[in-house]
Motif scaffolding. Sequence first.
Motif, mmCIF file in Angstrom:
data_model
loop_
_atom_site.group_PDB
_atom_site.id
_atom_site.type_symbol
_atom_site.label_atom_id
_atom_site.label_comp_id
_atom_site.label_asym_id
_atom_site.label_seq_id
_atom_site.Cartn_x
_atom_site.Cartn_y
_atom_site.Cartn_z
ATOM 1 N N VAL A 151 0.829 -1.205 0.000
ATOM 2 C CA VAL A 151 0.000 0.000 0.000
ATOM 3 C C VAL A 151 0.863 1.255 0.000
ATOM 4 O O VAL A 151 0.590 2.217 -0.730
ATOM 5 C CB VAL A 151 -0.953 -0.022 1.208
ATOM 6 C CG1 VAL A 151 -1.667 1.328 1.347
ATOM 7 C CG2 VAL A 151 -1.970 -1.150 1.068
ATOM 8 N N MET A 152 1.909 1.282 0.820
ATOM 9 C CA MET A 152 2.784 2.457 0.859
ATOM 10 C C MET A 152 3.444 2.693 -0.499
ATOM 11 O O MET A 152 3.553 3.826 -0.961
ATOM 12 C CB MET A 152 3.864 2.284 1.934
ATOM 13 C CG MET A 152 3.353 2.329 3.361
ATOM 14 S SD MET A 152 2.438 3.820 3.796
ATOM 15 C CE MET A 152 0.770 3.154 3.920
ATOM 16 N N ARG A 153 3.884 1.621 -1.146
ATOM 17 C CA ARG A 153 4.513 1.753 -2.457
ATOM 18 C C ARG A 153 3.524 2.307 -3.477
ATOM 19 O O ARG A 153 3.840 3.209 -4.264
ATOM 20 C CB ARG A 153 5.059 0.405 -2.919
ATOM 21 C CG ARG A 153 5.886 0.490 -4.213
ATOM 22 C CD ARG A 153 6.410 -0.880 -4.642
ATOM 23 N NE ARG A 153 7.033 -1.568 -3.524
ATOM 24 C CZ ARG A 153 6.616 -2.719 -3.036
ATOM 25 N NH1 ARG A 153 5.561 -3.325 -3.567
ATOM 26 N NH2 ARG A 153 7.240 -3.291 -2.031
ATOM 27 N N LEU A 154 2.302 1.794 -3.447
ATOM 28 C CA LEU A 154 1.284 2.250 -4.390
ATOM 29 C C LEU A 154 0.927 3.711 -4.158
ATOM 30 O O LEU A 154 0.872 4.506 -5.105
ATOM 31 C CB LEU A 154 0.031 1.372 -4.259
ATOM 32 C CG LEU A 154 -1.174 1.774 -5.120
ATOM 33 C CD1 LEU A 154 -0.827 1.708 -6.601
ATOM 34 C CD2 LEU A 154 -2.373 0.885 -4.802
ATOM 35 N N LEU A 155 0.695 4.082 -2.895
ATOM 36 C CA LEU A 155 0.328 5.463 -2.593
ATOM 37 C C LEU A 155 1.445 6.426 -2.958
ATOM 38 O O LEU A 155 1.197 7.533 -3.457
ATOM 39 C CB LEU A 155 -0.019 5.593 -1.108
ATOM 40 C CG LEU A 155 -1.284 4.864 -0.645
ATOM 41 C CD1 LEU A 155 -1.440 4.991 0.865
ATOM 42 C CD2 LEU A 155 -2.513 5.395 -1.362
ATOM 43 N N ASN A 156 2.679 6.008 -2.726
ATOM 44 C CA ASN A 156 3.809 6.866 -3.081
ATOM 45 C C ASN A 156 3.870 7.067 -4.592
ATOM 46 O O ASN A 156 4.088 8.192 -5.078
ATOM 47 C CB ASN A 156 5.109 6.246 -2.558
ATOM 48 C CG ASN A 156 6.266 7.229 -2.547
ATOM 49 O OD1 ASN A 156 6.084 8.437 -2.427
ATOM 50 N ND2 ASN A 156 7.478 6.696 -2.653
#
Length: 313
Positions: free
Chosen positions: A182-187
Amino acid sequence: MGMNYADQAAWRRLQGFLPAGYQLTPETEPAEEWWSHDGHEIHLDTYRDPGARAKVILLHGVGTNGRQMTTILGRPLAERGFETIAIDMPTYGVTRVAPGALVTYDDWVRIGSDLVDAELAEDDRPVYLYGLSAGGMETYHVAALNKRVSGIVGMTFLDTSSFRVRFETAFDPITGTTGSVVMRLLNRLGLGRVRLPMRLVSKMRALVNDRAAKRAWYADRTSAGNSVSIAFLDSWLGYRPVVAPEDFDVCPVLLTQPAADRWTPLHLSEPFLARITRVPVTTTMLENGGHYPLEQTALDQMVDAVAAFATPS
């Protein structure tokens, strides 16, 4: 110019949970220095001693800051004859972040390496690194990048590429299972500057083994009550060292493992450390100690272990 620790009340409240011998007094407080780096004004707690046999740089984690490293280790080691430097990485403590800067974990590693170089430029005394929580693996990342460190000590060595590490140290099972993706996608979607409270993405509730202390730490926006950017979380969870543990030959490694650590118990550090075979790796258990130890015996054992480790033969 912003705040110094001399002007901050939070750390004084927090150190009240430590044994009396680990609480700073006006006579034993460190000097406060400022180090300019890429537009940041980085705060350093220092006990400078030109006659000291070695220097120890102290790295905090994602729930602490440099002053909290000074209390439990910086001043005690200074009293043992070491020069100590406790750094506030950008977005923690009282360091002044460069205007508009989006700080990542990669920046923390580079800053740590540059600080080692700056200290070695002053003289040729050996430099050791100590890191608490996420700062433990940061000592490895800095040493792997810099290659001029004489020894590293971690309160834990968390390999964030490990699903088990992510799962057991996250806020809850859902966060532990999906957080890195999720963090990778949001970034990548351009939301890197959005900030999230660390206590809602990590198992911060296990930082200390005292409920009143935990409430006090949560109230401190410069340590456990801090929020970090999605970009930082993505870079932290996705960071990979420049040298694999199987090839690491820079310096000896010491794990000082609190025996009552409810956040990062011993079994989370052991798989990574088992892969380091080209340098000595040792473990010292800290009796009854919490993740950030408040317990007298654990603190005394930690200071003894680090002092022995950082004494050149």
